[in-house]
Design an enzyme around this catalytic site. Sequence first.
Site, mmCIF file in Angstrom:
data_model
loop_
_atom_site.group_PDB
_atom_site.id
_atom_site.type_symbol
_atom_site.label_atom_id
_atom_site.label_comp_id
_atom_site.label_asym_id
_atom_site.label_seq_id
_atom_site.Cartn_x
_atom_site.Cartn_y
_atom_site.Cartn_z
ATOM 1 N N TRP A 24 0.834 -1.197 0.000
ATOM 2 C CA TRP A 24 0.000 0.000 0.000
ATOM 3 C C TRP A 24 0.864 1.239 0.000
ATOM 4 C CZ3 TRP A 24 -2.878 0.970 5.297
ATOM 5 C CH2 TRP A 24 -2.062 0.621 6.360
ATOM 6 N N ASN A 25 0.235 2.369 -0.348
ATOM 7 C CA ASN A 25 0.952 3.640 -0.474
ATOM 8 C C ASN A 25 0.193 4.739 0.261
ATOM 9 O OD1 ASN A 25 2.898 2.736 -2.625
ATOM 10 N ND2 ASN A 25 0.983 2.439 -3.735
ATOM 11 N N HIS A 51 -7.321 19.642 -7.277
ATOM 12 C CA HIS A 51 -7.472 19.877 -8.723
ATOM 13 C C HIS A 51 -6.255 19.320 -9.464
ATOM 14 C CE1 HIS A 51 -11.046 22.502 -8.141
ATOM 15 N NE2 HIS A 51 -10.538 22.473 -6.926
ATOM 16 N N HIS A 62 -10.053 15.717 -13.073
ATOM 17 C CA HIS A 62 -10.712 16.071 -11.815
ATOM 18 C C HIS A 62 -12.019 16.816 -12.033
ATOM 19 C CE1 HIS A 62 -8.456 19.872 -12.512
ATOM 20 N NE2 HIS A 62 -9.449 20.438 -11.831
ATOM 21 N N ASP A 98 -14.613 19.864 -10.737
ATOM 22 C CA ASP A 98 -14.686 21.177 -10.082
ATOM 23 C C ASP A 98 -16.102 21.357 -9.529
ATOM 24 O OD1 ASP A 98 -12.148 21.719 -11.096
ATOM 25 O OD2 ASP A 98 -12.774 23.408 -12.341
ATOM 26 N N HIS A 101 -15.737 25.868 -5.563
ATOM 27 C CA HIS A 101 -14.364 26.157 -5.992
ATOM 28 C C HIS A 101 -14.184 27.656 -6.259
ATOM 29 C CE1 HIS A 101 -10.498 25.815 -7.816
ATOM 30 N NE2 HIS A 101 -10.874 25.789 -9.075
ATOM 31 N N HIS A 135 -14.886 29.331 -14.857
ATOM 32 C CA HIS A 135 -14.982 29.179 -13.406
ATOM 33 C C HIS A 135 -16.008 30.159 -12.839
ATOM 34 C CE1 HIS A 135 -11.166 27.063 -14.069
ATOM 35 N NE2 HIS A 135 -11.412 26.460 -12.923
HETATM 36 MN MN MN Z 1 -10.142 22.477 -11.251
#
Ligand code: MN
Length: 259
Positions: A63-64, A71, A75, A77, A81, A209
């Site tokens: 595992w890590n 973001h 991904h 938004d 945001h 955005h």
């Molecule tokens: Mn973004």
Amino acid sequence: MSQGSLAQFAQALASGEIRIVDLTQPLNSSTATIQLPPEFGKTWPFRLEEISKYDSRGPAWYWNNFACGEHTGTHFDAPIHWVSGKDYPKNATDDIPVGKFVAPACVIDVSQEATKDADFLLTIERVKRWEQEYGRIDAGSWVLMRTDWSKRESAEFLNMKEDGAHVPGPHPELVPFLAKERDVIGWGSEGVGTDAGQAFRFDPPFPCHSIMHGHNKFGLASLCNLDQLPPKGTLLITPPLKITKGSGSPCRVLALVQA
Ligand code: MN
């Protein structure tokens, strides 16, 4: 019940009549992240740290730990945001109604234009031409801009020059048209963010955005494999991680398409 639409759907998946396309870029230390001017806060790059790998640290397990900004890579938004979307109820990764994470998508192919012009902007006029061919963008649909940008290597993908990034995106007049006239659920692009590289110069700055999130709409960035999708008829599955009050998160974006 066996003849219900969900059972038919499962059959169509099993038979390959419906196929699933992964629109997600791999996440690793080379994943490109957005670069802002030095006065602004910085996103972490994706980082993986091994905890154990069938060794003295954990003889039977691998595992890590990982770290990254919300973001990073492919991904989602959320409206929270942006300052324009901060006051909507249920505007964050943990409280957006889950029904909104399954929605149809329109794919507008401008890969030829974007190959010739890194600053290509998708206009209302170009979208209306697309609608003449494929029909009106339905309310509640995603609009995904295919540029083939995802096929570029890291430096060319960010395409950062002295005067900022040069990456295609939506024209500032297109964004309110899609949000208000078409009532889309959100905008998706292949670039590192949803806005064009030069969008800091636009009025308003970063319209995808400020206006999209200002209308409680979503964004998807760093998508890939849009060249495998039809113009219409795709169903997208886009659940972000359930980060409490998260502004977005890396997302495994899946597209269901009729084979
Ligand atoms: Mn973004």
